[in-house]
Scaffold this motif. Sequence first.
Motif, PDB file in Angstrom:
ATOM      1  N   ARG A 109       0.814  -1.221   0.000  1.00 29.66           N
ATOM      2  CA  ARG A 109       0.000   0.000   0.000  1.00 29.66           C
ATOM      3  C   ARG A 109       0.845   1.268   0.000  1.00 29.66           C
ATOM      4  O   ARG A 109       0.322   2.367  -0.183  1.00 29.66           O
ATOM      5  CB  ARG A 109      -0.914  -0.003   1.231  1.00 29.66           C
ATOM      6  N   ASP A 110       2.139   1.137   0.205  1.00 31.51           N
ATOM      7  CA  ASP A 110       3.013   2.305   0.302  1.00 31.51           C
ATOM      8  C   ASP A 110       3.062   3.060  -1.032  1.00 31.51           C
ATOM      9  O   ASP A 110       3.435   2.496  -2.060  1.00 31.51           O
ATOM     10  CB  ASP A 110       4.420   1.858   0.707  1.00 31.51           C
ATOM     11  N   LEU A 111       2.695   4.326  -0.983  1.00 34.38           N
ATOM     12  CA  LEU A 111       2.709   5.160  -2.192  1.00 34.38           C
ATOM     13  C   LEU A 111       3.528   6.427  -2.013  1.00 34.38           C
ATOM     14  O   LEU A 111       3.480   7.314  -2.868  1.00 34.38           O
ATOM     15  CB  LEU A 111       1.271   5.542  -2.573  1.00 34.38           C
ATOM     16  N   PHE A 112       4.272   6.529  -0.926  1.00 29.47           N
ATOM     17  CA  PHE A 112       5.004   7.764  -0.681  1.00 29.47           C
ATOM     18  C   PHE A 112       6.088   7.975  -1.730  1.00 29.47           C
ATOM     19  O   PHE A 112       6.209   9.056  -2.329  1.00 29.47           O
ATOM     20  CB  PHE A 112       5.610   7.761   0.718  1.00 29.47           C
ATOM     21  N   ALA A 113       6.902   6.958  -1.949  1.00 26.86           N
ATOM     22  CA  ALA A 113       7.976   7.083  -2.938  1.00 26.86           C
ATOM     23  C   ALA A 113       7.404   7.297  -4.337  1.00 26.86           C
ATOM     24  O   ALA A 113       7.952   8.066  -5.140  1.00 26.86           O
ATOM     25  CB  ALA A 113       8.870   5.849  -2.904  1.00 26.86           C
ATOM     26  N   TRP A 114       6.293   6.637  -4.629  1.00 25.53           N
ATOM     27  CA  TRP A 114       5.652   6.824  -5.936  1.00 25.53           C
ATOM     28  C   TRP A 114       5.199   8.276  -6.100  1.00 25.53           C
ATOM     29  O   TRP A 114       5.313   8.852  -7.190  1.00 25.53           O
ATOM     30  CB  TRP A 114       4.446   5.891  -6.064  1.00 25.53           C
TER      31      TRP A 114
END
Length: 437
Positions: A109-114
């Motif tokens: 679910r991690d979207l920070f880097a994206w």
Amino acid sequence: MSTLTNPAELTAVEICAGAGGQSLGLHLAGFRHTLAVELDGDAAVTLKRNLSRLAADEGHPEPVVAVGDVADESVWRPEDHQGVSLLAGGVPCPPFSLAGKQLGSEDERDLFAWSVEAAGRMSPDAVLLENVRGLSMPRFAGYRQAVLDRFADLGYRADWRLLEAKDFGVPQLRPRFILVALREEFAPYFHWPEPTPTVQTVGGALYDLMAANGWEGAEAWADKADRVAPTIVGGSKRHGGPDLGPTRAKRAWRSMGVDGLGIANAAPGPEAPIDHIPKLTNEMVARIQGWAGRGYEWDFADGRGRKTTTYRQIGNAFPPPVARAVGLAIASALRKEGSSMGDLGAASQYHDEVYRALQEHGGFMTMAALRKALGGTVDDAEIERRISYLQRDFVVDERRRGATTSYRLGDWRAFRGQQDHGRHAAFATTKLRSKIS
């Protein structure tokens, strides 16, 4: 060169927008949305309904509300929105939440880097991303540093700040970890917002709503509810009906005279005993989140009459007053107002020296070399602890020669849009979609 052709017209694209807490705050700060992207259908209905009404009231074009996975190229393409003033968003919290496993880059679910890469594709003048307090913990020091370094590569100066909602008129303990990035042209004009001088209590915020149906105990109740609320927990579709959080939070609510085991349909009536312990309504929860009294009443889509749907939208939101305060600071910087002595990122407490030493060296480093690079201020046990954290978010190669171990920093595991990343397969399942909030 600045993309801000008219400083009086500030535009925003917002990702992972939810039901619009950040949207309302940014609107009140002077930003006008051109696009908002949200995965949850009910929240997207709320978002479209309110953003459309705001635009119609002001005679502005209606913003597009796209529904779907923000990283899906068929939903939107960042390149199509170049020239926007601000990219904003509240990317999923579970990868960093203290209540979860804090998987960081290992969480699909991690979207920070994206989101950082999306900024690189859009080239906005500023970026605002918010998340939970867990991202400020030592566990994510390397992750944070990678974000800052990538923004620097893209021509931005960035930094983090932990802001408390209660410091901006929200009667709630709701710390939010905020990242702001600005192009070098604007960064010197940015100053983090200062806390407001007064702190509102739950009783002061909700008295009129609690007394609306004639309950005679409302005044005594308001006197007892003489502090800020615990953090409102919105929950997700995996959980049952709405309540006001875990056991510890419910105890805190009880001490203020609130039954936290659910959400009421209405405030107590004249038949309720004076010593009645009421539940909150969704309208009350919305006020505790900072929605009310901002010149516009937000109209929540109720999911065909299900108060749980409304509660989740409210509970998962970024409080509008906090978004407004940060938005005003960004808007002022983009207009180059005031002093140009801001020190965004100059002395951040969120830098990670071990990550930086390994990254700058590029090759294998022994413990002795790392110690030297850090000026002898960090002992071996602390360096090893930080390397163990790095290994969860990055590939860290180890090489042993006799009793000596050397380390080399490799690839960031975070999803940044890679075609071969595991997120694509995981997100295709309904299981991950239900866990995304």
